[in-house]
Design an enzyme around this catalytic site. Structure first.
Site, PDB file in Angstrom:
ATOM      1  N   LEU A 135       8.661 -21.859  -4.830  1.00 45.54           N
ATOM      2  CA  LEU A 135       7.804 -20.617  -4.252  1.00 45.54           C
ATOM      3  C   LEU A 135       6.483 -20.654  -4.880  1.00 45.54           C
ATOM      4  O   LEU A 135       6.320 -20.740  -6.031  1.00 45.54           O
ATOM      5  CB  LEU A 135       8.514 -19.359  -4.288  1.00 45.54           C
ATOM      6  CG  LEU A 135       7.697 -18.249  -3.630  1.00 45.54           C
ATOM      7  CD1 LEU A 135       7.574 -18.377  -2.426  1.00 45.54           C
ATOM      8  CD2 LEU A 135       8.310 -16.950  -4.254  1.00 45.54           C
TER       9      LEU A 135
ATOM     10  N   GLU B 294       0.762 -13.035  12.540  1.00 48.87           N
ATOM     11  CA  GLU B 294       1.559 -11.863  12.899  1.00 48.87           C
ATOM     12  C   GLU B 294       1.441 -10.860  12.189  1.00 48.87           C
ATOM     13  O   GLU B 294       1.830 -11.064  11.229  1.00 48.87           O
ATOM     14  CB  GLU B 294       3.033 -12.418  13.619  1.00 48.87           C
ATOM     15  CG  GLU B 294       3.263 -13.631  14.443  1.00 48.87           C
ATOM     16  CD  GLU B 294       2.529 -13.090  15.931  1.00 48.87           C
ATOM     17  OE1 GLU B 294       2.713 -12.169  16.275  1.00 48.87           O
ATOM     18  OE2 GLU B 294       2.058 -13.957  16.494  1.00 48.87           O
TER      19      GLU B 294
ATOM     20  N   ARG C 274      -4.725  -1.747   8.637  1.00 48.78           N
ATOM     21  CA  ARG C 274      -6.081  -2.504   8.650  1.00 48.78           C
ATOM     22  C   ARG C 274      -5.716  -3.642   7.690  1.00 48.78           C
ATOM     23  O   ARG C 274      -4.605  -3.546   6.822  1.00 48.78           O
ATOM     24  CB  ARG C 274      -7.028  -1.653   8.172  1.00 48.78           C
ATOM     25  CG  ARG C 274      -6.843  -0.897   6.906  1.00 48.78           C
ATOM     26  CD  ARG C 274      -7.938   0.032   6.684  1.00 48.78           C
ATOM     27  NE  ARG C 274      -7.684   0.999   5.355  1.00 48.78           N
ATOM     28  CZ  ARG C 274      -7.153   2.418   5.662  1.00 48.78           C
ATOM     29  NH1 ARG C 274      -7.352   2.704   7.117  1.00 48.78           N
ATOM     30  NH2 ARG C 274      -7.063   3.164   4.936  1.00 48.78           N
TER      31      ARG C 274
ATOM     32  N   SER D 154      -7.999  -4.425   5.073  1.00 43.61           N
ATOM     33  CA  SER D 154      -8.805  -4.072   3.983  1.00 43.61           C
ATOM     34  C   SER D 154      -9.373  -5.361   3.125  1.00 43.61           C
ATOM     35  O   SER D 154      -9.006  -5.641   1.730  1.00 43.61           O
ATOM     36  CB  SER D 154      -7.783  -3.160   2.961  1.00 43.61           C
ATOM     37  OG  SER D 154      -7.378  -1.899   3.727  1.00 43.61           O
TER      38      SER D 154
ATOM     39  N   HIS E 196       2.022   3.288  -9.155  1.00 47.99           N
ATOM     40  CA  HIS E 196       1.764   1.902  -9.154  1.00 47.99           C
ATOM     41  C   HIS E 196       3.038   1.132 -10.353  1.00 47.99           C
ATOM     42  O   HIS E 196       3.471  -0.030  -9.889  1.00 47.99           O
ATOM     43  CB  HIS E 196       0.476   1.458 -10.049  1.00 47.99           C
ATOM     44  CG  HIS E 196      -0.712   2.037  -9.195  1.00 47.99           C
ATOM     45  ND1 HIS E 196      -0.982   1.747  -7.864  1.00 47.99           N
ATOM     46  CD2 HIS E 196      -1.643   2.883  -9.477  1.00 47.99           C
ATOM     47  CE1 HIS E 196      -1.924   2.364  -7.487  1.00 47.99           C
ATOM     48  NE2 HIS E 196      -2.303   3.295  -8.508  1.00 47.99           N
TER      49      HIS E 196
ATOM     50  N   GLU F 223     -12.643  -3.984  -3.948  1.00 47.37           N
ATOM     51  CA  GLU F 223     -13.004  -2.439  -3.533  1.00 47.37           C
ATOM     52  C   GLU F 223     -12.271  -1.359  -4.455  1.00 47.37           C
ATOM     53  O   GLU F 223     -12.709  -0.254  -4.633  1.00 47.37           O
ATOM     54  CB  GLU F 223     -12.868  -2.186  -2.242  1.00 47.37           C
ATOM     55  CG  GLU F 223     -13.944  -2.789  -1.292  1.00 47.37           C
ATOM     56  CD  GLU F 223     -13.757  -4.647  -1.108  1.00 47.37           C
ATOM     57  OE1 GLU F 223     -12.448  -4.906  -1.351  1.00 47.37           O
ATOM     58  OE2 GLU F 223     -14.478  -5.097  -0.758  1.00 47.37           O
TER      59      GLU F 223
ATOM     60  N   ARG G 210       2.113  -4.994   6.072  1.00 57.18           N
ATOM     61  CA  ARG G 210       1.353  -3.887   5.331  1.00 57.18           C
ATOM     62  C   ARG G 210       2.185  -2.725   5.288  1.00 57.18           C
ATOM     63  O   ARG G 210       2.642  -2.288   6.593  1.00 57.18           O
ATOM     64  CB  ARG G 210      -0.028  -3.545   5.796  1.00 57.18           C
ATOM     65  CG  ARG G 210      -0.798  -2.493   5.074  1.00 57.18           C
ATOM     66  CD  ARG G 210      -2.202  -2.338   5.407  1.00 57.18           C
ATOM     67  NE  ARG G 210      -2.759  -1.356   4.509  1.00 57.18           N
ATOM     68  CZ  ARG G 210      -3.944  -1.331   3.997  1.00 57.18           C
ATOM     69  NH1 ARG G 210      -4.916  -2.148   4.388  1.00 57.18           N
ATOM     70  NH2 ARG G 210      -4.461  -0.590   3.013  1.00 57.18           N
TER      71      ARG G 210
ATOM     72  N   ASP H  30       0.796  -1.115   0.109  1.00 56.52           N
ATOM     73  CA  ASP H  30       0.028  -0.123   0.232  1.00 56.52           C
ATOM     74  C   ASP H  30       0.928   1.326  -0.002  1.00 56.52           C
ATOM     75  O   ASP H  30       1.932   1.056   0.579  1.00 56.52           O
ATOM     76  CB  ASP H  30      -0.958  -0.111   1.324  1.00 56.52           C
ATOM     77  CG  ASP H  30      -1.934   1.048   1.006  1.00 56.52           C
ATOM     78  OD1 ASP H  30      -2.308   1.467  -0.075  1.00 56.52           O
ATOM     79  OD2 ASP H  30      -2.511   1.347   2.141  1.00 56.52           O
ATOM     80  N   GLY H  31       0.456   2.306  -0.682  1.00 54.73           N
ATOM     81  CA  GLY H  31       0.930   3.735  -0.534  1.00 54.73           C
ATOM     82  C   GLY H  31       1.444   4.139  -1.932  1.00 54.73           C
ATOM     83  O   GLY H  31       2.360   5.091  -1.825  1.00 54.73           O
ATOM     84  N   ASN H  32       1.144   3.224  -2.939  1.00 52.80           N
ATOM     85  CA  ASN H  32       1.613   3.782  -4.203  1.00 52.80           C
ATOM     86  C   ASN H  32       1.387   5.119  -4.608  1.00 52.80           C
ATOM     87  O   ASN H  32       1.953   5.919  -5.250  1.00 52.80           O
ATOM     88  CB  ASN H  32       1.276   2.666  -5.426  1.00 52.80           C
ATOM     89  CG  ASN H  32       1.575   1.401  -4.896  1.00 52.80           C
ATOM     90  OD1 ASN H  32       2.555   1.271  -4.284  1.00 52.80           O
ATOM     91  ND2 ASN H  32       0.968   0.414  -5.860  1.00 52.80           N
TER      92      ASN H  32
END
Ligand code: IPE
Ligand code: IPE
Ligand code: MG
Length: 261
Positions: free
Chosen positions: A140, A212, A199, A201, A43, A73, A193, A26-28
């Site tokens: 992976l 954790e 949160r 989301s 992005h 959303e 996050r 988050d935060g782009n």
């Protein structure tokens, strides 16, 4: 969150590692806006940190990594931002990038509502192709959540269970898990996050029951290998109890002695 020193980072591989790490990248938008750039630039700048994390997971042998690319959303974003977000699979997972990940044993999984008619056919086709091309890999498991909603995943799983004829009295946690997008996906051990928001989301709600959580103020495009290492170091000093008592969880062998005293 305290950032690790280089010697601590080097020792992370010697300690207990999470089986499944999930990241809310988050935060782009803010990252771009703070520099006077269009939000969409943020992005594009989100690609490199994601690959740094994938590579660190590979280096350490962490077997499951889930990243949140686009939520159900997120359709409320402006059209020009949606154009960039919806073509994410093609620009984030270019042929060259995919080939390098394939060589290292990465298996792609895409979770979310890909049948949604708003998802561009090119994105859907690219997802399907990457899943097929890497289906033989097992180093992976890389889970990309796209048009994803944790609540919807649970509702869909319940629907599939009903359609499969499961009787209400037979439905339990284990059986409902088998109707989730990826039935063999283990619970999330560590959820990270960025951007200071604390949160979930609507990410992986079913799988985070005992995760954790580690939050960073750093905006995702600035997230470096050292941040991921710091989150892992923090994970290694957490005491997971699962509702029990910490000393019993740490050393079950002493349990009977302690109960006797
Ligand atoms: C996260 O960055 C990426 C997506 C939600 C797709 P944002 O676009 O949410 O960036 P901020 O939180 O607005 O800064
Ligand atoms: C969560 O970020 C979704 C992704 C990172 C893809 P958001 O930016 O959409 O979350 P909120 O709106 O701040 O809760
Ligand atoms: Mg955001």
């Amino acid at each position: 969150m305290r950032m690790v020193e280089p010697d601590e980072a080097a020792a992370i591989g010697d300690g207990p590692l999470p089986v499944h790490v999930a990241i809310v990248m988050d935060g782009n938008g803010r990252w771009a806006t703070y520099q006077g750039l269009d939000r969409t630039k943020g992005h594009f700048a989100a690609k490199q940190p994601a690959f740094d994390c994938i590579n660190l997971a590979l280096d350490l042998g962490i077997p499951w990594l889930s990243i949140y690319a686009f939520s159900l959303e997120n359709w409320t974003r402006p059209a020009e931002e949606l154009d960039v977000l919806l073509s994410y699979p093609q620009w984030a997972f270019t042929r060259k990038t995919v080939d390098s990940l394939k060589t290292r044993g990465v298996r792609f999984h895409f979770i979310g509502d890909l049948a949604d008619e708003r998802v561009p056919p090119e994105a859907r086709a690219w997802f399907t192709r990457l899943e097929q091309e890497t289906s033989h890999n097992d180093v992976l498991e890389l889970v990309v959540a796209f048009n994803y909603s944790g609540r919807t995943e649970i509702v869909e799983a319940a629907r599939r269970a009903i359609l499969a004829g499961v009787a209400p009295e037979d439905l339990d946690v284990e059986l409902l898990s088998s109707f989730m997008h990826l039935p063999n996906m283990p619970p999330v051990d560590l959820l990270i996050r960025t951007s200071g928001e604390q949160r979930i989301s609507n990410f992986l709600l079913w799988h985070i029951a005992y995760s954790e959580f580690v939050f960073f103020d750093t905006l995702w495009p600035d997230f470096k290998r050292g941040h991921f290492q710091s989150a892992l170091a923090e994970f290694q000093v957490r005491h997971r109890r699962y509702g029990g008592l910490p000393w019993l969880a740490r050393n079950p062998a002493t349990r009977s002695q302690e109960q006797a005293t």
